[in-house]
Design a protein around this motif. Structure first.
Motif, PDB file in Angstrom:
ATOM      1  N   GLN A   8       0.822  -1.211   0.000  1.00 49.15           N
ATOM      2  CA  GLN A   8       0.000   0.000   0.000  1.00 49.15           C
ATOM      3  C   GLN A   8       0.858   1.263   0.000  1.00 49.15           C
ATOM      4  O   GLN A   8       0.521   2.245  -0.672  1.00 49.15           O
ATOM      5  CB  GLN A   8      -0.957   0.005   1.198  1.00 49.15           C
ATOM      6  CG  GLN A   8      -2.057  -1.024   1.109  1.00 49.15           C
ATOM      7  CD  GLN A   8      -2.999  -0.792  -0.059  1.00 49.15           C
ATOM      8  OE1 GLN A   8      -3.233   0.331  -0.496  1.00 49.15           O
ATOM      9  NE2 GLN A   8      -3.555  -1.876  -0.590  1.00 49.15           N
ATOM     10  N   LYS A  11       2.261   1.645  -3.551  1.00 56.04           N
ATOM     11  CA  LYS A  11       1.165   2.004  -4.450  1.00 56.04           C
ATOM     12  C   LYS A  11       0.749   3.460  -4.250  1.00 56.04           C
ATOM     13  O   LYS A  11       0.602   4.212  -5.221  1.00 56.04           O
ATOM     14  CB  LYS A  11      -0.020   1.072  -4.195  1.00 56.04           C
ATOM     15  CG  LYS A  11      -1.210   1.343  -5.073  1.00 56.04           C
ATOM     16  CD  LYS A  11      -2.330   0.351  -4.788  1.00 56.04           C
ATOM     17  CE  LYS A  11      -3.525   0.673  -5.658  1.00 56.04           C
ATOM     18  NZ  LYS A  11      -4.632  -0.242  -5.439  1.00 56.04           N
ATOM     19  N   LEU A  12       0.569   3.857  -3.006  1.00 55.18           N
ATOM     20  CA  LEU A  12       0.147   5.232  -2.727  1.00 55.18           C
ATOM     21  C   LEU A  12       1.188   6.250  -3.182  1.00 55.18           C
ATOM     22  O   LEU A  12       0.839   7.322  -3.679  1.00 55.18           O
ATOM     23  CB  LEU A  12      -0.156   5.400  -1.239  1.00 55.18           C
ATOM     24  CG  LEU A  12      -1.454   4.750  -0.777  1.00 55.18           C
ATOM     25  CD1 LEU A  12      -1.533   4.742   0.751  1.00 55.18           C
ATOM     26  CD2 LEU A  12      -2.653   5.456  -1.367  1.00 55.18           C
ATOM     27  N   PHE A  14       3.305   6.063  -5.753  1.00 54.97           N
ATOM     28  CA  PHE A  14       3.285   6.261  -7.202  1.00 54.97           C
ATOM     29  C   PHE A  14       1.935   6.740  -7.723  1.00 54.97           C
ATOM     30  O   PHE A  14       1.883   7.480  -8.694  1.00 54.97           O
ATOM     31  CB  PHE A  14       3.742   4.993  -7.919  1.00 54.97           C
ATOM     32  CG  PHE A  14       5.223   4.788  -7.802  1.00 54.97           C
ATOM     33  CD1 PHE A  14       6.107   5.595  -8.499  1.00 54.97           C
ATOM     34  CD2 PHE A  14       5.738   3.825  -6.961  1.00 54.97           C
ATOM     35  CE1 PHE A  14       7.476   5.443  -8.376  1.00 54.97           C
ATOM     36  CE2 PHE A  14       7.107   3.655  -6.828  1.00 54.97           C
ATOM     37  CZ  PHE A  14       7.979   4.462  -7.538  1.00 54.97           C
ATOM     38  N   GLU A  15       0.855   6.349  -7.080  1.00 52.11           N
ATOM     39  CA  GLU A  15      -0.458   6.781  -7.552  1.00 52.11           C
ATOM     40  C   GLU A  15      -0.788   8.217  -7.144  1.00 52.11           C
ATOM     41  O   GLU A  15      -1.752   8.788  -7.641  1.00 52.11           O
ATOM     42  CB  GLU A  15      -1.537   5.818  -7.069  1.00 52.11           C
ATOM     43  CG  GLU A  15      -1.432   4.472  -7.771  1.00 52.11           C
ATOM     44  CD  GLU A  15      -2.540   3.512  -7.415  1.00 52.11           C
ATOM     45  OE1 GLU A  15      -3.390   3.829  -6.549  1.00 52.11           O
ATOM     46  OE2 GLU A  15      -2.554   2.424  -8.007  1.00 52.11           O
ATOM     47  N   ASN A  16       0.001   8.779  -6.256  1.00 52.75           N
ATOM     48  CA  ASN A  16      -0.224  10.160  -5.815  1.00 52.75           C
ATOM     49  C   ASN A  16       1.008  11.024  -6.032  1.00 52.75           C
ATOM     50  O   ASN A  16       1.200  12.029  -5.349  1.00 52.75           O
ATOM     51  CB  ASN A  16      -0.633  10.162  -4.336  1.00 52.75           C
ATOM     52  CG  ASN A  16      -1.961   9.479  -4.144  1.00 52.75           C
ATOM     53  OD1 ASN A  16      -2.995  10.027  -4.497  1.00 52.75           O
ATOM     54  ND2 ASN A  16      -1.935   8.273  -3.616  1.00 52.75           N
ATOM     55  N   ASP A  18       1.748  13.094  -8.309  1.00 51.94           N
ATOM     56  CA  ASP A  18       1.468  14.485  -8.672  1.00 51.94           C
ATOM     57  C   ASP A  18       1.266  15.349  -7.432  1.00 51.94           C
ATOM     58  O   ASP A  18       1.751  16.483  -7.362  1.00 51.94           O
ATOM     59  CB  ASP A  18       0.264  14.577  -9.605  1.00 51.94           C
ATOM     60  CG  ASP A  18      -0.999  13.952  -9.037  1.00 51.94           C
ATOM     61  OD1 ASP A  18      -0.901  13.058  -8.162  1.00 51.94           O
ATOM     62  OD2 ASP A  18      -2.096  14.342  -9.476  1.00 51.94           O
ATOM     63  N   TYR A  50       3.802  -4.809  -5.901  1.00 47.76           N
ATOM     64  CA  TYR A  50       3.347  -3.646  -6.675  1.00 47.76           C
ATOM     65  C   TYR A  50       4.142  -3.521  -7.972  1.00 47.76           C
ATOM     66  O   TYR A  50       3.571  -3.325  -9.040  1.00 47.76           O
ATOM     67  CB  TYR A  50       3.476  -2.361  -5.847  1.00 47.76           C
ATOM     68  CG  TYR A  50       3.032  -1.150  -6.620  1.00 47.76           C
ATOM     69  CD1 TYR A  50       1.684  -0.867  -6.780  1.00 47.76           C
ATOM     70  CD2 TYR A  50       3.951  -0.308  -7.226  1.00 47.76           C
ATOM     71  CE1 TYR A  50       1.268   0.230  -7.520  1.00 47.76           C
ATOM     72  CE2 TYR A  50       3.544   0.791  -7.961  1.00 47.76           C
ATOM     73  CZ  TYR A  50       2.198   1.053  -8.103  1.00 47.76           C
ATOM     74  OH  TYR A  50       1.785   2.131  -8.845  1.00 47.76           O
ATOM     75  N   LYS A  54       3.010  -3.726 -12.062  1.00 48.13           N
ATOM     76  CA  LYS A  54       3.321  -2.679 -13.036  1.00 48.13           C
ATOM     77  C   LYS A  54       4.294  -3.155 -14.109  1.00 48.13           C
ATOM     78  O   LYS A  54       4.668  -2.401 -14.996  1.00 48.13           O
ATOM     79  CB  LYS A  54       3.889  -1.445 -12.327  1.00 48.13           C
ATOM     80  CG  LYS A  54       2.891  -0.794 -11.393  1.00 48.13           C
ATOM     81  CD  LYS A  54       1.667  -0.345 -12.169  1.00 48.13           C
ATOM     82  CE  LYS A  54       0.604   0.244 -11.305  1.00 48.13           C
ATOM     83  NZ  LYS A  54      -0.593   0.608 -12.056  1.00 48.13           N
TER      84      LYS A  54
END
Length: 58
Positions: A8, A11-12, A14-16, A18, A50, A54
Motif C-alpha cells: 500500500q 502504491k500510494l 506512485f499513484e499520488n 502528482d 506492486y 506494473k
C-alpha cells in the motif's frame, strides 16, 4: 512492516506522485521506470508485488 503495508505504501507513493510533487520539488526526481535502478538491497515483498503488477519485476 507487513507485506500489505509495504504494498500500500508503494502504491500510494506512485499513484499520488502528482500531489507529492506539488508539495515538494524533490519529488520530481521520483520515476517509476527508474525506481529499481541500482537497488542495493532486496525489495520488500509488498513493494515487489506492486512492481510486479506494473511490469517492472518478473
Amino acid at each position: 512492516v507487513s507485506d500489505e503495508t509495504g504494498y500500500q505504501m508503494t502504491k500510494l507513493l506512485f499513484e499520488n506522485l502528482d500531489q507529492l510533487t506539488a508539495a515538494h520539488a524533490a519529488a520530481k526526481a521520483i520515476d517509476m521506470a527508474k525506481a529499481l535502478d541500482g537497488m542495493p538491497v532486496p525489495l520488500h515483498p509488498g513493494a515487489e508485488r506492486y512492481y510486479k503488477e506494473k511490469g517492472l519485476v518478473k
